[in-house]
Write a protein that holds these residues in place. Structure first.
Motif, PDB file in Angstrom:
ATOM      1  N   MET A 131       0.868  -1.151   0.144  1.00  0.00           N
ATOM      2  CA  MET A 131       0.021  -0.114  -0.044  1.00  0.00           C
ATOM      3  C   MET A 131       0.757   1.432  -0.011  1.00  0.00           C
ATOM      4  N   PRO A 132       0.723   2.102  -0.997  1.00  0.00           N
ATOM      5  CA  PRO A 132       1.695   3.214  -1.069  1.00  0.00           C
ATOM      6  C   PRO A 132       1.184   4.217   0.274  1.00  0.00           C
ATOM      7  N   GLU A 133       2.142   5.190   0.594  1.00  0.00           N
ATOM      8  CA  GLU A 133       1.794   6.392   1.466  1.00  0.00           C
ATOM      9  C   GLU A 133       2.110   7.600   0.977  1.00  0.00           C
ATOM     10  N   THR A 134       1.592   8.589   1.518  1.00  0.00           N
ATOM     11  CA  THR A 134       1.907  10.063   1.233  1.00  0.00           C
ATOM     12  C   THR A 134       1.836  10.948   2.334  1.00  0.00           C
ATOM     13  N   SER A 135       2.417  12.032   2.436  1.00  0.00           N
ATOM     14  CA  SER A 135       2.154  13.080   3.268  1.00  0.00           C
ATOM     15  C   SER A 135       1.692  14.144   2.853  1.00  0.00           C
ATOM     16  N   PHE A 136       1.579  14.242   1.376  1.00  0.00           N
ATOM     17  CA  PHE A 136       1.119  15.168   0.553  1.00  0.00           C
ATOM     18  C   PHE A 136      -0.309  15.573   0.804  1.00  0.00           C
ATOM     19  N   ASN A 137      -0.663  16.637   0.962  1.00  0.00           N
ATOM     20  CA  ASN A 137      -2.302  17.118   1.048  1.00  0.00           C
ATOM     21  C   ASN A 137      -2.278  18.216   0.180  1.00  0.00           C
ATOM     22  N   PRO A 138      -2.907  18.736  -0.918  1.00  0.00           N
ATOM     23  CA  PRO A 138      -3.100  19.758  -1.379  1.00  0.00           C
ATOM     24  C   PRO A 138      -3.847  20.870  -0.555  1.00  0.00           C
ATOM     25  N   ASN A 139      -4.400  20.687   0.355  1.00  0.00           N
ATOM     26  CA  ASN A 139      -4.949  21.589   1.431  1.00  0.00           C
ATOM     27  C   ASN A 139      -5.989  22.377   0.575  1.00  0.00           C
ATOM     28  N   GLU A 140      -6.672  21.978  -0.298  1.00  0.00           N
ATOM     29  CA  GLU A 140      -7.653  22.684  -1.152  1.00  0.00           C
ATOM     30  C   GLU A 140      -8.900  23.171  -0.320  1.00  0.00           C
ATOM     31  N   GLU A 141      -9.366  24.334  -0.295  1.00  0.00           N
ATOM     32  CA  GLU A 141     -10.454  24.721   0.408  1.00  0.00           C
ATOM     33  C   GLU A 141     -11.496  24.062  -0.425  1.00  0.00           C
ATOM     34  N   ASP A 142     -11.729  23.992  -1.548  1.00  0.00           N
ATOM     35  CA  ASP A 142     -12.823  23.301  -2.474  1.00  0.00           C
ATOM     36  C   ASP A 142     -12.609  21.889  -2.295  1.00  0.00           C
ATOM     37  N   GLU A 143     -13.969  21.089  -2.232  1.00  0.00           N
ATOM     38  CA  GLU A 143     -13.713  19.774  -2.209  1.00  0.00           C
ATOM     39  C   GLU A 143     -14.304  19.051  -3.297  1.00  0.00           C
ATOM     40  N   TRP A 144     -13.925  18.194  -3.755  1.00  0.00           N
ATOM     41  CA  TRP A 144     -14.626  17.272  -4.974  1.00  0.00           C
ATOM     42  C   TRP A 144     -15.015  15.830  -4.339  1.00  0.00           C
ATOM     43  N   VAL A 145     -16.288  15.700  -4.680  1.00  0.00           N
ATOM     44  CA  VAL A 145     -16.934  14.511  -3.979  1.00  0.00           C
ATOM     45  C   VAL A 145     -17.490  13.667  -5.205  1.00  0.00           C
ATOM     46  N   ALA A 146     -17.349  12.321  -5.186  1.00  0.00           N
ATOM     47  CA  ALA A 146     -17.941  11.628  -6.179  1.00  0.00           C
ATOM     48  C   ALA A 146     -19.265  11.324  -5.796  1.00  0.00           C
TER      49      ALA A 146
END
Length: 422
Positions: free
Chosen positions: A282-297
């Motif tokens: 399982m890959p891991e990442t600490s990156f988070n774009p911290n976008e105020e906008d949120e895309w939801v499926a």
């Protein structure tokens, strides 16, 4: 004009080279990337090719080094196999793999993050039907995974990886299955004798039905016809042919058992699951774009209370909206326009050809109306039911969600409140 054509032809030549590298890849090459690509070819997931192209291009443009390219290829492989074991649909791959390269590039440009880290975030951030199964998902589904009923290519691939991953003495599993040297053996046989039923106990029928084709009960052998449905100990101890004499790593646990039943099948599945977590990590990442906008499926478990939909991605198109009600109207319009007859077959009380049957009808056509007198959550439930009916994937409809702005009372002496009357 001539320059444009020349640029197109140069691009075609570059991508033809990428395609050749993919198609000519061989497992066991010194180039580790080639080995991963060869395994992906065996899985026959051609929809991944556009994303592989994007990764090759990123490497050639200095955004990935060779080790990072290898890791990205392995992540795609792990994503596909984990989803196969967890029985998640493959129809999401086409749009997902086509669009992910642009998504990753967007993160790199906006956040100045490394390409691989952005790639890891992009694939891990997928939800619903597109999600990357985590270790909990994998262990939850692994024991019941009916490997025997999987596609032949997947079946051979998984057995080969489980057999060879922790061994320096590689066995040509797929080739030997193809030429008949090795066959897939049900340790608890597909047809039970009285002796097997007695050994399994009073719940023999339930155990047999539930576990016979699962990964914990399957192994490889060159002596399938000799074993037939013999009792376990005879299979284990058959002179020169039994599991006791096998050099295959898949048989190491089996050869040390005194009986074969529910406990042994489940334990072996647990052992193989631990190995699977290492193989298809399982890959891991600490990156988070911290976008105020949120895309939801559309198939996410999401609470829309106090939220507005300001934009949606629908079947590859980006559509501006100003509310959930507006998104609801536009989705229904698009689906109805796509195929009116199919839309009419959707069994739902919130659309009708007779507008008098609805409290607040909105006209899609003179012969089709939808109910608008619904709560925001009810509208989203209807959208979810529609997209389930059409068998769409998570990426076919996504919403850009923002918190609703609080209404501010108009004050003639405060210019900041003037927008409340617009």
């Amino acid at each position: 004009m001539g320059g444009d054509i020349e640029d197109v032809l140069k691009d075609m030549l570059v991508y033809a080279g990428y395609f050749k590298s993919i198609r000519n890849a061989k497992d066991g090459d010194k180039d580790k990337c080639s080995s991963v690509l060869a395994r992906l070819n065996k899985l026959d997931v051609n929809t991944a090719i556009p994303l592989l192209f994007d990764l090759f291009s990123a490497r050639d443009n200095g955004l990935l080094d060779d080790d990072e390219l290898l890791k990205a290829f392995e992540i795609i492989e792990n994503y596909i196999i984990r989803r196969e074991i967890c029985n998640l649909q493959t129809n999401v791959y086409n749009k997902l793999f086509v669009s992910m390269g642009a998504e990753v590039s967007g993160y790199v440009e906006k956040s100045e993050v490394g390409y691989l880290e952005a790639f890891e975030y992009a694939i891990l951030s997928k939800t619903g039907r597109s999600r990357f199964p985590n270790n909990h998902d994998l262990s939850d589904k692994f024991m019941g995974f009916e490997l025997y009923n999987a596609k032949p290519a997947v079946k051979k691939y998984i057995l080969e990886r489980l057999e060879n991953f922790s061994s320096k003495e590689k066995v040509a599993v797929e080739e030997q299955i193809d030429d008949g040297t090795l066959t897939i053996e049900h340790i608890m046989p597909r047809t039970l004798t009285k002796e097997w039923k007695d050994a399994l106990g009073e719940n023999w029928e339930l155990i047999h039905t539930k576990y016979k084709d699962t990964i914990g009960n399957l192994t490889l052998t060159a002596y399938n016809s000799d074993y037939s449905n013999l009792p376990f100990l005879k299979k284990r101890d058959m002179d020169g042919k039994g599991f006791t004499y096998s050099k295959l790593s898949l048989n190491q646990y089996v050869k040390n058992q005194q009986k074969w039943g529910l406990e042994e099948i489940e334990k072996r599945a647990e052992i193989l699951c631990d190995l699977a977590e290492k193989i298809w990590w399982m890959p891991e990442t600490s990156f988070n774009p911290n976008e105020e906008d949120e895309w939801v499926a559309w198939d996410d478990d999401y609470d829309y209370t106090g939220k507005a939909i300001v934009k949606m991605r629908f079947m590859g198109d980006v559509i501006d909206t100003d509310s959930i009600a507006d998104a609801y109207r536009k989705i229904n319009i698009n689906l109805y326009t796509l195929d009116p007859a199919e839309y009419a077959q959707f069994d739902n009380c919130n659309h009708n050809s007779d507008k008098t049957k609805l409290r607040n009808p909105y006209e899609l056509s003179p012969s089709m109306y939808i109910e608008m007198n619904l709560s925001s959550q009810s509208k989203m439930d209807v959208i979810s039911a529609l997209f389930t009916y059409y068998d769409f994937g998570s990426n076919d409809l996504q919403f850009l969600v923002k918190a609703k702005k609080e209404k501010v009372a108009f004050n003639i002496d405060d210019e900041s409140t003037y927008s409340s009357v617009t």
